[in-house]
Design a protein around this motif. Sequence first.
Motif, PDB file in Angstrom:
ATOM      1  N   LYS A  74      36.289  -2.067  48.710  1.00  0.00           N
ATOM      2  CA  LYS A  74      36.081  -0.645  48.983  1.00  0.00           C
ATOM      3  C   LYS A  74      37.289   0.175  48.543  1.00  0.00           C
ATOM      4  O   LYS A  74      37.151   1.251  47.962  1.00  0.00           O
ATOM      5  CB  LYS A  74      35.814  -0.437  50.474  1.00  0.00           C
ATOM      6  CG  LYS A  74      34.459  -0.927  50.952  1.00  0.00           C
ATOM      7  CD  LYS A  74      34.302  -0.744  52.459  1.00  0.00           C
ATOM      8  CE  LYS A  74      32.984  -1.311  52.950  1.00  0.00           C
ATOM      9  NZ  LYS A  74      32.845  -1.201  54.440  1.00  0.00           N
ATOM     10  N   VAL A  75      38.467  -0.343  48.829  1.00  0.00           N
ATOM     11  CA  VAL A  75      39.688   0.375  48.434  1.00  0.00           C
ATOM     12  C   VAL A  75      39.798   0.437  46.914  1.00  0.00           C
ATOM     13  O   VAL A  75      40.069   1.500  46.340  1.00  0.00           O
ATOM     14  CB  VAL A  75      40.939  -0.313  49.028  1.00  0.00           C
ATOM     15  CG1 VAL A  75      42.212   0.300  48.438  1.00  0.00           C
ATOM     16  CG2 VAL A  75      40.946  -0.184  50.543  1.00  0.00           C
ATOM     17  N   VAL A  76      39.564  -0.676  46.259  1.00  0.00           N
ATOM     18  CA  VAL A  76      39.698  -0.730  44.800  1.00  0.00           C
ATOM     19  C   VAL A  76      38.727   0.228  44.130  1.00  0.00           C
ATOM     20  O   VAL A  76      39.069   0.890  43.136  1.00  0.00           O
ATOM     21  CB  VAL A  76      39.479  -2.174  44.305  1.00  0.00           C
ATOM     22  CG1 VAL A  76      39.316  -2.220  42.794  1.00  0.00           C
ATOM     23  CG2 VAL A  76      40.644  -3.063  44.733  1.00  0.00           C
ATOM     24  N   SER A  77      37.518   0.327  44.666  1.00  0.00           N
ATOM     25  CA  SER A  77      36.500   1.197  44.058  1.00  0.00           C
ATOM     26  C   SER A  77      36.679   2.665  44.423  1.00  0.00           C
ATOM     27  O   SER A  77      36.003   3.532  43.865  1.00  0.00           O
ATOM     28  CB  SER A  77      35.098   0.736  44.485  1.00  0.00           C
ATOM     29  OG  SER A  77      34.933   0.859  45.895  1.00  0.00           O
ATOM     30  N   SER A  78      37.618   2.963  45.321  1.00  0.00           N
ATOM     31  CA  SER A  78      37.777   4.336  45.805  1.00  0.00           C
ATOM     32  C   SER A  78      38.652   5.200  44.898  1.00  0.00           C
ATOM     33  O   SER A  78      38.702   6.415  45.062  1.00  0.00           O
ATOM     34  CB  SER A  78      38.399   4.325  47.209  1.00  0.00           C
ATOM     35  OG  SER A  78      39.763   3.914  47.176  1.00  0.00           O
ATOM     36  N   ASN A  79      39.348   4.582  43.939  1.00  0.00           N
ATOM     37  CA  ASN A  79      40.304   5.333  43.133  1.00  0.00           C
ATOM     38  C   ASN A  79      40.373   4.723  41.735  1.00  0.00           C
ATOM     39  O   ASN A  79      40.573   3.517  41.589  1.00  0.00           O
ATOM     40  CB  ASN A  79      41.683   5.277  43.806  1.00  0.00           C
ATOM     41  CG  ASN A  79      42.673   6.257  43.211  1.00  0.00           C
ATOM     42  OD1 ASN A  79      42.710   6.474  42.004  1.00  0.00           O
ATOM     43  ND2 ASN A  79      43.505   6.840  44.068  1.00  0.00           N
ATOM     44  N   ASP A  80      40.229   5.547  40.713  1.00  0.00           N
ATOM     45  CA  ASP A  80      40.277   5.051  39.337  1.00  0.00           C
ATOM     46  C   ASP A  80      41.615   4.395  39.013  1.00  0.00           C
ATOM     47  O   ASP A  80      41.699   3.554  38.116  1.00  0.00           O
ATOM     48  CB  ASP A  80      40.026   6.203  38.350  1.00  0.00           C
ATOM     49  CG  ASP A  80      38.568   6.647  38.340  1.00  0.00           C
ATOM     50  OD1 ASP A  80      37.711   5.879  38.812  1.00  0.00           O
ATOM     51  OD2 ASP A  80      38.298   7.769  37.861  1.00  0.00           O
ATOM     52  N   ALA A  81      42.656   4.786  39.743  1.00  0.00           N
ATOM     53  CA  ALA A  81      43.984   4.213  39.496  1.00  0.00           C
ATOM     54  C   ALA A  81      44.030   2.727  39.823  1.00  0.00           C
ATOM     55  O   ALA A  81      44.950   2.026  39.397  1.00  0.00           O
ATOM     56  CB  ALA A  81      45.039   4.962  40.306  1.00  0.00           C
ATOM     57  N   TYR A  82      43.050   2.258  40.594  1.00  0.00           N
ATOM     58  CA  TYR A  82      43.019   0.848  40.980  1.00  0.00           C
ATOM     59  C   TYR A  82      42.027   0.046  40.136  1.00  0.00           C
ATOM     60  O   TYR A  82      41.799  -1.139  40.405  1.00  0.00           O
ATOM     61  CB  TYR A  82      42.619   0.695  42.449  1.00  0.00           C
ATOM     62  CG  TYR A  82      43.357   1.583  43.419  1.00  0.00           C
ATOM     63  CD1 TYR A  82      44.656   2.013  43.174  1.00  0.00           C
ATOM     64  CD2 TYR A  82      42.745   2.007  44.608  1.00  0.00           C
ATOM     65  CE1 TYR A  82      45.326   2.835  44.064  1.00  0.00           C
ATOM     66  CE2 TYR A  82      43.416   2.819  45.512  1.00  0.00           C
ATOM     67  CZ  TYR A  82      44.694   3.237  45.236  1.00  0.00           C
ATOM     68  OH  TYR A  82      45.353   4.053  46.114  1.00  0.00           O
ATOM     69  N   SER A  83      41.438   0.666  39.136  1.00  0.00           N
ATOM     70  CA  SER A  83      40.371   0.005  38.370  1.00  0.00           C
ATOM     71  C   SER A  83      40.871  -1.189  37.564  1.00  0.00           C
ATOM     72  O   SER A  83      40.069  -1.985  37.064  1.00  0.00           O
ATOM     73  CB  SER A  83      39.693   1.010  37.432  1.00  0.00           C
ATOM     74  OG  SER A  83      40.626   1.532  36.495  1.00  0.00           O
ATOM     75  N   TYR A  84      42.186  -1.323  37.441  1.00  0.00           N
ATOM     76  CA  TYR A  84      42.716  -2.480  36.714  1.00  0.00           C
ATOM     77  C   TYR A  84      42.530  -3.780  37.491  1.00  0.00           C
ATOM     78  O   TYR A  84      42.715  -4.869  36.939  1.00  0.00           O
ATOM     79  CB  TYR A  84      44.192  -2.266  36.370  1.00  0.00           C
ATOM     80  CG  TYR A  84      45.138  -2.208  37.554  1.00  0.00           C
ATOM     81  CD1 TYR A  84      45.677  -3.380  38.095  1.00  0.00           C
ATOM     82  CD2 TYR A  84      45.500  -1.001  38.135  1.00  0.00           C
ATOM     83  CE1 TYR A  84      46.552  -3.336  39.177  1.00  0.00           C
ATOM     84  CE2 TYR A  84      46.375  -0.943  39.208  1.00  0.00           C
ATOM     85  CZ  TYR A  84      46.895  -2.105  39.721  1.00  0.00           C
ATOM     86  OH  TYR A  84      47.763  -2.065  40.797  1.00  0.00           O
ATOM     87  N   VAL A  85      42.166  -3.692  38.768  1.00  0.00           N
ATOM     88  CA  VAL A  85      41.838  -4.901  39.535  1.00  0.00           C
ATOM     89  C   VAL A  85      40.448  -5.366  39.092  1.00  0.00           C
ATOM     90  O   VAL A  85      39.447  -4.740  39.413  1.00  0.00           O
ATOM     91  CB  VAL A  85      41.868  -4.646  41.048  1.00  0.00           C
ATOM     92  CG1 VAL A  85      41.429  -5.905  41.807  1.00  0.00           C
ATOM     93  CG2 VAL A  85      43.264  -4.220  41.488  1.00  0.00           C
ATOM     94  N   GLU A  86      40.394  -6.436  38.332  1.00  0.00           N
ATOM     95  CA  GLU A  86      39.151  -6.880  37.706  1.00  0.00           C
ATOM     96  C   GLU A  86      38.438  -7.987  38.486  1.00  0.00           C
ATOM     97  O   GLU A  86      37.240  -8.189  38.320  1.00  0.00           O
ATOM     98  CB  GLU A  86      39.446  -7.351  36.279  1.00  0.00           C
ATOM     99  CG  GLU A  86      40.016  -6.231  35.413  1.00  0.00           C
ATOM    100  CD  GLU A  86      40.432  -6.710  34.023  1.00  0.00           C
ATOM    101  OE1 GLU A  86      39.993  -7.801  33.597  1.00  0.00           O
ATOM    102  OE2 GLU A  86      41.212  -5.996  33.371  1.00  0.00           O
ATOM    103  N   ARG A  87      39.182  -8.714  39.304  1.00  0.00           N
ATOM    104  CA  ARG A  87      38.566  -9.773  40.094  1.00  0.00           C
ATOM    105  C   ARG A  87      39.209  -9.816  41.474  1.00  0.00           C
ATOM    106  O   ARG A  87      40.426  -9.652  41.611  1.00  0.00           O
ATOM    107  CB  ARG A  87      38.747 -11.140  39.422  1.00  0.00           C
ATOM    108  CG  ARG A  87      37.994 -11.352  38.116  1.00  0.00           C
ATOM    109  CD  ARG A  87      36.496 -11.574  38.341  1.00  0.00           C
ATOM    110  NE  ARG A  87      36.242 -12.672  39.265  1.00  0.00           N
ATOM    111  CZ  ARG A  87      36.222 -13.951  38.909  1.00  0.00           C
ATOM    112  NH1 ARG A  87      36.489 -14.309  37.660  1.00  0.00           N
ATOM    113  NH2 ARG A  87      35.951 -14.885  39.791  1.00  0.00           N
ATOM    114  N   ILE A  88      38.392 -10.037  42.484  1.00  0.00           N
ATOM    115  CA  ILE A  88      38.870 -10.310  43.836  1.00  0.00           C
ATOM    116  C   ILE A  88      38.299 -11.672  44.211  1.00  0.00           C
ATOM    117  O   ILE A  88      37.077 -11.844  44.312  1.00  0.00           O
ATOM    118  CB  ILE A  88      38.423  -9.230  44.834  1.00  0.00           C
ATOM    119  CG1 ILE A  88      38.974  -7.860  44.407  1.00  0.00           C
ATOM    120  CG2 ILE A  88      38.910  -9.565  46.254  1.00  0.00           C
ATOM    121  CD1 ILE A  88      38.464  -6.696  45.234  1.00  0.00           C
ATOM    122  N   VAL A  89      39.186 -12.648  44.363  1.00  0.00           N
ATOM    123  CA  VAL A  89      38.739 -14.015  44.563  1.00  0.00           C
ATOM    124  C   VAL A  89      39.181 -14.517  45.940  1.00  0.00           C
ATOM    125  O   VAL A  89      40.071 -13.946  46.574  1.00  0.00           O
ATOM    126  CB  VAL A  89      39.286 -14.954  43.464  1.00  0.00           C
ATOM    127  CG1 VAL A  89      38.803 -14.502  42.098  1.00  0.00           C
ATOM    128  CG2 VAL A  89      40.810 -15.015  43.499  1.00  0.00           C
TER     129      VAL A  89
END
Length: 250
Positions: A74-89
Motif C-alpha cells: 500500500k505504501v509503495v503504490s501510494s507515491n510514484d517516488a516509490y515505484s522503483y520497488v519492483e518486488r516485495i518478497v
Amino acid sequence: MSCSLNRKDLYIIFPAAGSGSRMKSTTNKLFMEVDGVTVLERTLIAFSRFSELLGIRLHGVIATSEDLIDDIKKVVSSNDAYSYVERIVLGSDTRAKSVNNGVQALSSLENPPKDNSPVFVHDMARCLIDSKTLKNCLDSLEECDVSVAAVKAKNTIKLLRADGITIDKTLDRDYLYEAQTPQNFRYSTLIDCFAKTISANPDIKCTDDVSLAEMCGYDVKIAQGSYSNIKITTPEDINLAKSLLGYLSN
C-alpha cells in the motif's frame, strides 16, 4: 574485476523482516513516524532523492515478513517516488536467508542486473541514510568487488576472554570500524558469495552480508559512512533520529 561498473542502474535489496521486538510496541518500527514521516517512507525517499541527484535508475526488492507485505504494498503504490520497488518478497527467520530471497528475486526482474551492476543491501530501518554516503558506496565499487559503509569506532573497545567477563586486551581503535549499510556488491560477486554460503548452507552463521564475502576470500573495502546513519532498533532511536534530523537540516 573484469569490466567497469555499470552506473546506469542501481539494484537495492531492503531487508525488512525483523520482528522489532526490542521496540516494545504493537506498531512495527517501519511504520513508526520520525517527524511525521514513517521510517519505511524516509528510507524509500532517501534512495529516490539519490536517484534524482545522479540520474541513475533504481530497482528495489523488499524482503519482509508475511504480515507486513500488504501494508508495504500500500505504501509503495501510494507515491510514484516509490515505484522503483519492483518486488516485495517473503523474508525468513534470519537476515541472511531474507537477503538471499532478495538475491534470488533480482534475476526475475524485468531488467535483471548484469554481472557488473551495483547491488546495495540496505537495512530498511536505517532511514537517515544520506546521498553522500550512497555515492561513497557506489564510487567504492569502481575499485573493488565488495564494500561496506562504515565509520571509525569512537569508543575504546575491549576484547573479553572466554569467560565473558574478564578483559583480555584493549583493541587498537585506529583499526576498528563500525559496519553500517548499505553493504555493496558487484552482482556477479553477490551471486558467488550467496551460492557458496547461504544457498549451500542456509544455517551458516554470519553477522552481516559482507561477512559472507570475507568467508569466500574477497577483500572488503570501507566506504565512508555517516554517524547519523543509525538503525532504528529501540524506542530511544526514534527520539535520536528526530534530533539528528534537526541537526542535519541546519
